[in-house]
Design an enzyme around this catalytic site. Structure first.
Site, PDB file in Angstrom:
ATOM      1  N   GLU A  73      -8.687  31.743  -3.231  1.00  0.00           N
ATOM      2  CA  GLU A  73      -9.024  30.403  -2.738  1.00  0.00           C
ATOM      3  C   GLU A  73     -10.404  30.352  -2.085  1.00  0.00           C
ATOM      4  O   GLU A  73     -10.697  29.430  -1.320  1.00  0.00           O
ATOM      5  CB  GLU A  73      -7.971  29.955  -1.720  1.00  0.00           C
ATOM      6  CG  GLU A  73      -6.549  29.942  -2.226  1.00  0.00           C
ATOM      7  CD  GLU A  73      -6.270  28.829  -3.224  1.00  0.00           C
ATOM      8  OE1 GLU A  73      -7.236  28.232  -3.752  1.00  0.00           O
ATOM      9  OE2 GLU A  73      -5.090  28.561  -3.473  1.00  0.00           O
ATOM     10  N   HIS A  92      -5.510  28.699   5.826  1.00  0.00           N
ATOM     11  CA  HIS A  92      -4.616  28.117   4.812  1.00  0.00           C
ATOM     12  C   HIS A  92      -3.298  28.874   4.823  1.00  0.00           C
ATOM     13  O   HIS A  92      -3.289  30.115   4.841  1.00  0.00           O
ATOM     14  CB  HIS A  92      -5.254  28.208   3.428  1.00  0.00           C
ATOM     15  CG  HIS A  92      -4.294  28.033   2.298  1.00  0.00           C
ATOM     16  ND1 HIS A  92      -3.428  26.971   2.211  1.00  0.00           N
ATOM     17  CD2 HIS A  92      -4.050  28.812   1.197  1.00  0.00           C
ATOM     18  CE1 HIS A  92      -2.694  27.091   1.101  1.00  0.00           C
ATOM     19  NE2 HIS A  92      -3.053  28.198   0.486  1.00  0.00           N
ATOM     20  N   HIS A  94       1.221  28.783   3.674  1.00  0.00           N
ATOM     21  CA  HIS A  94       2.335  28.251   2.900  1.00  0.00           C
ATOM     22  C   HIS A  94       3.578  28.177   3.794  1.00  0.00           C
ATOM     23  O   HIS A  94       4.670  28.546   3.381  1.00  0.00           O
ATOM     24  CB  HIS A  94       2.641  29.131   1.689  1.00  0.00           C
ATOM     25  CG  HIS A  94       1.518  29.247   0.705  1.00  0.00           C
ATOM     26  ND1 HIS A  94       1.552  30.127  -0.362  1.00  0.00           N
ATOM     27  CD2 HIS A  94       0.324  28.619   0.623  1.00  0.00           C
ATOM     28  CE1 HIS A  94       0.437  30.033  -1.060  1.00  0.00           C
ATOM     29  NE2 HIS A  94      -0.334  29.121  -0.483  1.00  0.00           N
ATOM     30  N   HIS A 155       1.704  23.083  -2.856  1.00  0.00           N
ATOM     31  CA  HIS A 155       0.929  24.284  -2.520  1.00  0.00           C
ATOM     32  C   HIS A 155       1.148  24.708  -1.071  1.00  0.00           C
ATOM     33  O   HIS A 155       1.735  25.751  -0.814  1.00  0.00           O
ATOM     34  CB  HIS A 155      -0.554  24.012  -2.796  1.00  0.00           C
ATOM     35  CG  HIS A 155      -1.428  25.200  -2.739  1.00  0.00           C
ATOM     36  ND1 HIS A 155      -2.596  25.320  -3.476  1.00  0.00           N
ATOM     37  CD2 HIS A 155      -1.367  26.332  -2.006  1.00  0.00           C
ATOM     38  CE1 HIS A 155      -3.179  26.475  -3.207  1.00  0.00           C
ATOM     39  NE2 HIS A 155      -2.449  27.110  -2.312  1.00  0.00           N
TER      40      HIS A 155
END
Length: 218
Positions: A73, A92, A94, A155
């Site tokens: 990413e 970032h 999840h 995502h």
């Protein structure tokens, strides 16, 4: 090397907070040399400073130094920090509730005054695009306009800050807000704050959560 240790400590804290599973998620940190970013497919608990790649901010787009490949990413890390010079870090993850909302492609509305933590309501959900692509990066840049967090459809979530500590704190608070919103939906749905109430919260945030310096003693 200290910046690399700082990034590793943040990555390991992200995992300890339950925001990351296995090798999911990624973090980046702006430095004088470029952008440090977690490597691809390396568990956080085995990271060493030598494993942390450095994305170069001049020369060929995507060029990096280091033996290990940057996170897949890397594009949105590089693009966000290039577009937002006031920022110093991107996180970032999840995490379960953030990711659940992203799978439903739901934004987070003004369901709680903590929405002000992210700039303005709503916390947007960027449209779906394949991970690691320029298309996803473009969607993220748009979703982050005027904000310090967003979701990414099917995502996960992303938060930014002036340094890695504030970005990680925002990422953790994003997951907490996502959890509260999901639970409120199960209870019949939240009563949303008005735009004026959100603006009041934004003003109050500046007064209450700004720098806290000690008073001088008389």
């Amino acid at each position: 090397m200290d910046d690399r240790k700082t990034l590793i400590a943040a990555a390991q804290k992200m995992a300890a907070l339950g925001l990351a599973q296995g090798t999911s998620g990624n973090l980046s940190l702006r430095t004088a040399e470029g952008i440090l970013i977690t490597p691809s497919a390396v568990p956080y608990d085995v990271l060493t400073p030598e494993m942390i790649p450095l994305l170069l901010t001049s020369g060929n787009y995507g060029a990096y130094r280091g033996r290990y490949r940057p996170s897949s990413e890397w594009r949105f890390h590089l693009d966000v920090l290039a577009a937002r010079p006031e920022l110093g870090a991107v996180v970032h993850h999840h995490a379960p509730y953030t990711t659940a909302l992203s799978m439903a492609r739901k934004e987070i509305p003004a369901c709680h005054y903590m929405i002000a933590r992210f700039g303005v309501a709503p916390v947007r959900c960027a449209p779906y695009a394949l991970f690691g692509t320029a298309e996803l990066s473009a969607h993220v840049l748009t979703a982050l306009q005027g904000r310090t967090a967003c979701l990414m459809a099917n995502h996960g979530g992303l938060a930014v800050g002036k340094n890695i500590e504030t970005a990680l704190a925002a990422a953790n608070e994003l997951e907490a807000l996502a959890q509260q919103y999901v639970l409120s939906l199960a209870a019949g749905g939240p009563v949303l704050l008005s735009e004026a109430e959100v603006q009041e919260a934004l003003t109050q945030f500046g007064a209450v959560y700004g720098p806290n310096t000690p008073r001088s003693e008389d």
